[in-house]
Design a protein around this motif. Structure first.
Motif, mmCIF file in Angstrom:
data_model
loop_
_atom_site.group_PDB
_atom_site.id
_atom_site.type_symbol
_atom_site.label_atom_id
_atom_site.label_comp_id
_atom_site.label_asym_id
_atom_site.label_seq_id
_atom_site.Cartn_x
_atom_site.Cartn_y
_atom_site.Cartn_z
ATOM 1 N N VAL A 150 1.192 5.558 -5.585
ATOM 2 C CA VAL A 150 1.513 6.896 -6.187
ATOM 3 C C VAL A 150 0.572 8.190 -5.581
ATOM 4 C CG1 VAL A 150 3.074 6.124 -8.160
ATOM 5 C CG2 VAL A 150 0.654 6.998 -8.302
ATOM 6 N N ALA A 151 -0.508 7.760 -5.283
ATOM 7 C CA ALA A 151 -1.142 8.986 -4.897
ATOM 8 C C ALA A 151 -0.924 9.305 -3.380
ATOM 9 C CB ALA A 151 -3.013 8.319 -4.459
ATOM 10 N N GLY A 152 -0.044 8.889 -2.829
ATOM 11 C CA GLY A 152 0.666 9.320 -1.632
ATOM 12 C C GLY A 152 2.181 8.952 -1.655
ATOM 13 N N ILE A 153 2.966 9.563 -2.323
ATOM 14 C CA ILE A 153 3.909 8.935 -2.681
ATOM 15 C C ILE A 153 5.204 9.176 -1.526
ATOM 16 C CG2 ILE A 153 5.177 10.907 -3.756
ATOM 17 C CD1 ILE A 153 5.598 9.041 -6.264
ATOM 18 N N HIS A 154 4.799 9.956 -0.669
ATOM 19 C CA HIS A 154 5.719 10.083 0.554
ATOM 20 C C HIS A 154 5.858 8.512 1.390
ATOM 21 C CE1 HIS A 154 1.551 10.781 1.755
ATOM 22 N NE2 HIS A 154 1.828 10.811 3.180
ATOM 23 N N ARG A 155 4.753 7.832 1.121
ATOM 24 C CA ARG A 155 4.895 6.591 1.785
ATOM 25 C C ARG A 155 5.885 5.728 1.231
ATOM 26 N NH1 ARG A 155 -1.283 5.167 1.018
ATOM 27 N NH2 ARG A 155 -0.758 5.768 -1.126
ATOM 28 N N PHE A 199 2.199 9.297 7.661
ATOM 29 C CA PHE A 199 1.428 8.013 7.470
ATOM 30 C C PHE A 199 1.825 6.964 8.298
ATOM 31 C CE2 PHE A 199 5.375 7.238 5.407
ATOM 32 C CZ PHE A 199 5.957 6.051 5.765
ATOM 33 N N ASP A 253 0.884 -1.366 0.149
ATOM 34 C CA ASP A 253 0.141 0.044 0.032
ATOM 35 C C ASP A 253 0.917 1.312 -0.018
ATOM 36 O OD1 ASP A 253 -2.381 1.385 0.039
ATOM 37 O OD2 ASP A 253 -2.391 1.478 2.135
ATOM 38 N N VAL A 254 1.855 1.163 -0.813
ATOM 39 C CA VAL A 254 2.626 2.576 -0.936
ATOM 40 C C VAL A 254 2.557 3.248 -2.566
ATOM 41 C CG1 VAL A 254 4.211 1.951 0.785
ATOM 42 C CG2 VAL A 254 4.533 1.165 -1.711
ATOM 43 N N ARG A 298 -2.634 17.763 2.795
ATOM 44 C CA ARG A 298 -2.091 18.114 1.417
ATOM 45 C C ARG A 298 -3.237 18.118 0.315
ATOM 46 N NH1 ARG A 298 -0.372 13.304 1.010
ATOM 47 N NH2 ARG A 298 -1.461 12.505 -0.675
ATOM 48 N N PHE A 320 8.572 6.862 -0.395
ATOM 49 C CA PHE A 320 10.024 7.528 -0.330
ATOM 50 C C PHE A 320 10.548 7.167 0.997
ATOM 51 C CE2 PHE A 320 9.208 10.872 -3.808
ATOM 52 C CZ PHE A 320 9.535 9.860 -4.566
ATOM 53 N N ALA A 321 9.630 6.784 2.146
ATOM 54 C CA ALA A 321 10.142 6.630 3.443
ATOM 55 C C ALA A 321 10.769 5.383 3.509
ATOM 56 C CB ALA A 321 8.735 6.600 4.302
ATOM 57 N N VAL A 331 7.825 4.648 -11.070
ATOM 58 C CA VAL A 331 8.331 5.583 -9.994
ATOM 59 C C VAL A 331 9.490 4.804 -9.284
ATOM 60 C CG1 VAL A 331 8.030 6.599 -7.851
ATOM 61 C CG2 VAL A 331 6.283 6.770 -9.848
#
Lengths: 253, 253, 253, 253, 253, 253, 253, 253
Positions: D157-162, G32, D154-155, G47, D164-165, D189
């Motif tokens: 692209v609609a919440g792409i910071h997830r 998140f 569940d990572v 956001r 990148f973590a 990505v």
């Protein structure tokens, strides 16, 4: 190399008429030959009853010539399909004995006319005049493979009495090829009239939702007549080849 | 009504053994018979060498029974294809002599086993175990039409040594049917090994981009082997029928 | 990143005010250059192990030159893919040290031959002679990325003994790329023979229902061999790139 | 290979009449077993590094059991994919030591946990929670083939910071599998961030123009990141298998 | 004719400054005008806030000139879209004050620069350099309709740090247009970062299974970000038009 | 039917040896002519009320001339459709009395203007100016078949008041042809306003997902108005032909 | 967590009213939260102006509940889309304050009715009664996001006077959503009448060549009206969401 | 409300026999009536010659009943199409005078049998027995609209002599509807035999590449007979409706 040539070489070896070294030389490419851009399949005539046919599309004329130089040595007849005029011209200057058929986009090198070995007559029927190029490719292929071949043009279903006038020819054929574009209905009607197997070849004649022959192809695959099988769109070569294999069922080659 | 029965009736009329009126009665439905929901084609066995086959899909069991009642009178063998268990049960209670083959979804009424009239052996090859239902439909059809038929299951290209072990069977067959799903590559490989015509039948085995057999179909239509023609997806019946017509090329029926 | 920030960071490193590790971290994610028509990604070699490759299609030669002028400064090797002769000519007059490969439609600026860093040999196999342009794009890409690469042309399934003659080469390769058009069956057969991963690249060779390579693509996606993954039609570049990343698994770069 | 041939070869080895190397060569390509509905490929583990996997779809539970009875004798681990609960139950009563994973529709018989032989860690990333069943099939397959495997759900692209973590996990993986439905953008990505090869597996999650995963598949095939290759829709098994072959490049097995 | 001109005419009539007959003359084509090959829609500016735009494809230059002669009389700004150089040349010799933008295939007659009436800034983002022609069509359209417009080229997802560097611009825009070809993933990523509505415009950049932009379109329609709506492939005009209507929500015109 | 047979039949009629009714019966179904490349259907005018129309696509100009030479003898009017300028020029030099309409790609030989036999007026409506070529093909066809025909161009749904201004013309027409590209919405709106049958003809005007008219076609097939039937994309000829047969329902010809 | 809550927490910290540790606790999941099967995106409201919406398809009710348990703590309103009755029942027993709308397959937890923050009225228009479920999903979404929303059902183009009777409502709306199945013509007509942006949402209502909404979608993408953008088939949620973002252009949230 | 009723009301007003208020009451829903879930189109009979027909798919039985309650008051005959047994049962308990035809999935309320107003006989021909449900929908629709209608079942092209036996019926019909599935070839053959317009209706009978009727549809659109137009797959209603409008060309209603 066909089975006759092979038998002859081996007999000569057996009889001492041909030294083993020379025989080996002749046979060394029996399987295939790597010429860089291609692996020429010299074994095909033996295995399949007809030598490798060169698919011209996407090959340079230099590549076609290179392959022909190998096949032409050992085979009585060689075909190049889907070869356009400009490439054909280059091939013809290297092989002046070759013949080019521009309506069928087919080039042929034939040392001797092939013997007629097929069981009966292959009849090729076209729905329209515009389907003639595909028919010619089928005609030339089936001829090259040793069959009696007849053609019947422009007897599509919009004037179906034209077809029925040839009912005897249809009933006498051992295999029938039917080429049609647009809705591709003719194979169903022909198939419903005869016992013989029908090879349906869709053509790209049409526009809009003919989708370059896809509609005709789909129609043929869904035929309510059951003695029908289908080849690729505009594949006159395949139709002629398949018809010939059918016309040779049980024939020793 | 096949050609033998017709000849017998006409001979009896010629010999005076059968009054004209009675003969007319027997022949009056020679062409077809209107039973409301259908026009039963009694002429088909005469014209095509095999009686009308009932396409079960979309018909009620009452309609199937009504058509069977007409065909069963005059024919030695009648097939119903694409008939599911529940409709088949209704048919079986009306025709206790019928047989239902649930893997092939095929129902058969056969008065006498058909004579073997085909030239050679039809070999049916499947790429996988999951293709067996389609193979069985082809097998039963080709059998019913008077052919020797053999099967070979699960010899797909992912373990191609399995196929090569049967190379002699492949070379001896007069016609080969190849059933495959997924990428549908097996007909190309088989076609490359033999002289005989190959009927390729795509199956709907697969998932995702197999598109219920469309991918296998497209692969078969684009085969680089030329002794191949194709029937509709899962059309075991058509494959068996077509193979039989090929196996009877030039055979008088 | 502008020159001031870069200078400041480097000065701090020089003065010992910023530990090397921290500076590297700051520089690693900051590097691209806005040249108007493009954002040149100078960071890519650092992040991905190979510099940005220019996709030539749809770009003017002026745009390609502008991007090259930036990349050429900092990279040892730069590729432009899908660039046709006329655009390539414009680029070549600006960069005389560039090389253009017209069969692959690829342009390369290479200051020094790359070191061989890949684990083993990448073998590229084509089903036919017509697939060679796609193979060449894959070959040049994999070479540029530091791999041993071998090719094997025209060993398609219609004459499968040609492939089997190279069985040892197949078994020794660390990664295999298989290019095929038409029915796209070759990757399944190759995949069934080896342990190595196979990258299947469909080509647009064929006609009619080959749908410009779609049929080959679908066949490859539905392969009954499981050590296969697929790239876009005619994507020799992607096949070569992917094969190289596989051949470098676990290799520090 | 039947028991006689095998005994004869082994006897000759025992008697010293056949060198070990030659005997191994003879046995390497000869081994399958005809059980009627299937030709069990006992040679596969030797040739491919992993035994035959049973594709459950379209097979009866009786057929699956028959094949398992052969494979289970000779292999340490056997998988059945695409097997639904009701068929699995029949298999489990015959093989009580089997395990069924209902989210992945996968059944496994594993005598001993496989040794970890892969080079690094395979990381499986999913765009959404709904993609988990496909991920689980990939996970179980890669595990069974001897790999360290990690998952990250569940990572998308609609919440792409997830995503990148987890950048470090991405950079450390030797192979990455990315499962995504809908627009299938995640592999691009991920591919843009890492050096490692990415296996993209489209899932059928979505509706309307997601076309059961076709949109995700097309997106992945057209990725602007080049270290990506694609498997069939929902083909978690293939993704896991391919990732394992990549993770074993150059590893002797 | 826009609302200001109409009000002015009617006021002059009310004030007796314009005789009814003359006013009627000026207004008689208020609704539309039949010029044979076309019905010019003079009412459109009044109804829709912007005059009729001429779709150049499939029209002769004579037809385009005929329509322009009518529109140019009454409108401050007229656009012709999808007009190629040769047709544009013919139009330019008739209307020397027209401007032709060859990258956008757009021709414009603009008497006075339009006032800026939109609420905020429209930001147009492209995934690649090759998407610039589509962006330019959107840019010119939105400009002509009275908006502040900014562009940002070549920030696709394969190097996503390039996009993130412009995060403030993204957050400040009142509407964002995102143009992308290939897998079309950029709108999802942009949409996930901002509150503003995103108009996604797929471009035909790509090859093979990009299907001339269909893959990008499908990806955008299935975006996991919800503030996205989509226009036709390469429809820069529609994207610019739609963005302008959004940027004028609640603005009196 | 050859000239001998025809003469014989007519002689027998002249001599009273054959009743007129029987002769008419024999002649009605017997008339076509084999000219090698085609079977010219002389019977068509008798059977269908209009002579054979030559489909120009895929035929050589020599073939077209050969067919025309036969048809022109016996028919008052002959049409050739889908014939491009260069072929038309060759035909015009052989038949100087022929007329070529380059916007419609149609060639006509008309000895005398046909009588008006249709019941009412056929109205042909186009959504845009770019649809005019298709409209002209329909117009010329319906005119040639003996109908009053009117046209109305560029009244598409984006400015629907233009259509409503012609409401009386719509209501008075006995048949309406509606040509539209892009979304093909106009037939639904027209169909909702009138009692008359509407023939919808999709045009290939549009781009991107218009798919060369497929979108317009699908829209028309799914119209929520029920007095609509559809012909192939760009099939102005078929639309005009069908409209004429409708306009002649119950008219003796 | 929306911007108000965040500001409040930070102010309290600034004022010393909230100890840093406690604030950190509240903010620690600002970005998140990993709950195993999902990464809950707590940052989304901040956001994007609206909290994460749960896509119900393909998730188990246990997964949905797990995610809701996290979101429900911090958000005023949470939506679950595409959730069927049986899963909804499980959720409702855990969250008795939730509401389930079975026509829209949508579940909502709403602590307080949202304030109306949008600029004007969103009008949702449906072509037919059968499109109501999609309209309801759009309605509930737009309502939840703080908009005035009106609906107008069954005003399709087959009886276009029904639409024209509501011309004033159309002209007053700030954004219009148009839902239509079959040929999807209504958005073009509506778009031609108004200045406002139109969000077109194709529905799967229809049969045969409606292809489950694909025909309506294609029609909408090819609209001759330019103030139209399109969302996925049956995507009422996306239409409502997009309309709300448009209705909030330039509104601070 | 049809034209007769309207004339009667207005005459009574003119004669003073009906007070204006009462007349207004009767006419107030002349245009349409808003019942919440629908806008009932009372004007349709006046405008189109036949009242609104309810499309049952996607409507609840409550919605269908609500619409029927309005239409049933003012119309002599009302049809509901695509309504399944369970919804029909609900409607039948509210309207005991309604009739449900389960093979056609059609429900009818008919106060009086309609007068025969059509010009000639509509003949409906089916290729197979399985097409009967579609034929019945066409039959009931054309009957309800005031036509003589005849049917002819199961005369497909696989036994074409069955069709030819009905040649006189074909030649006498004023309009012919031809329903066919699979390859959809029958309309071409019928169209080639007659002058009358042919409405072709593809059915979803078939399997595999019949694509639920798409193949039949494509075949019909590409017919080489020109007196053919096509309706949607399985659209018996539309075929009957269109045939009736054709059969009423020039008839005052």
């Amino acid at each position: 190399m066909n089975i006759d040539t092979l038998t002859q070489i081996l007999s000569m070896v057996a009889e001492g008429a041909l030294p083993v070294g020379q025989a080996a030389d002749q046979l060394k490419h029996l399987s295939f030959e790597d010429i860089g851009c291609a692996h020429v399949d010299h074994h095909r005539a033996l295995r399949k009853g007809f030598p490798e046919v060169i698919f011209g599309q996407g090959k340079t004329s230099a590549q076609i010539i290179a392959i022909l130089e190998k096949l032409e040595q050992s085979e009585n007849i060689v075909l190049v399909t889907r070869i356009h005029q400009n490439k054909a011209d280059a091939v013809l200057s290297r092989f002046p004995n070759a013949q080019y058929f521009d309506d069928a986009h087919l080039l042929k090198i034939e040392k001797q006319p092939p013997a007629i070995t097929g069981r009966g007559t292959i009849l090729i029927v076209s729905a329209g005049t515009s389907d003639i190029p595909v028919v010619m490719e089928a005609f030339l292929t089936a001829k090259a493979m040793g069959n009696e071949v007849k053609t019947l043009f422009d007897v599509g279903v919009a004037g179906i009495h034209r077809l029925f006038a040839y009912r005897q020819d249809l009933e006498k054929a051992s295999v029938i090829i039917v080429a049609a574009g647009m809705e591709g209905a003719l194979p169903s009607v022909v198939g419903g009239l005869v016992k013989a197997p029908v090879i349906a070849v869709p053509t790209s004649i049409g526009y809009g939702t003919s989708f370059n022959g896809m509609t005709a192809l789909l129609g043929m695959l869904n035929s309510c007549s059951s003695n029908i099988a289908v080849v690729n769109i505009d594949n006159g070569f395949g139709a002629g080849y398949m018809a010939s294999t059918i016309n040779h069922v049980g024939v020793e080659r």
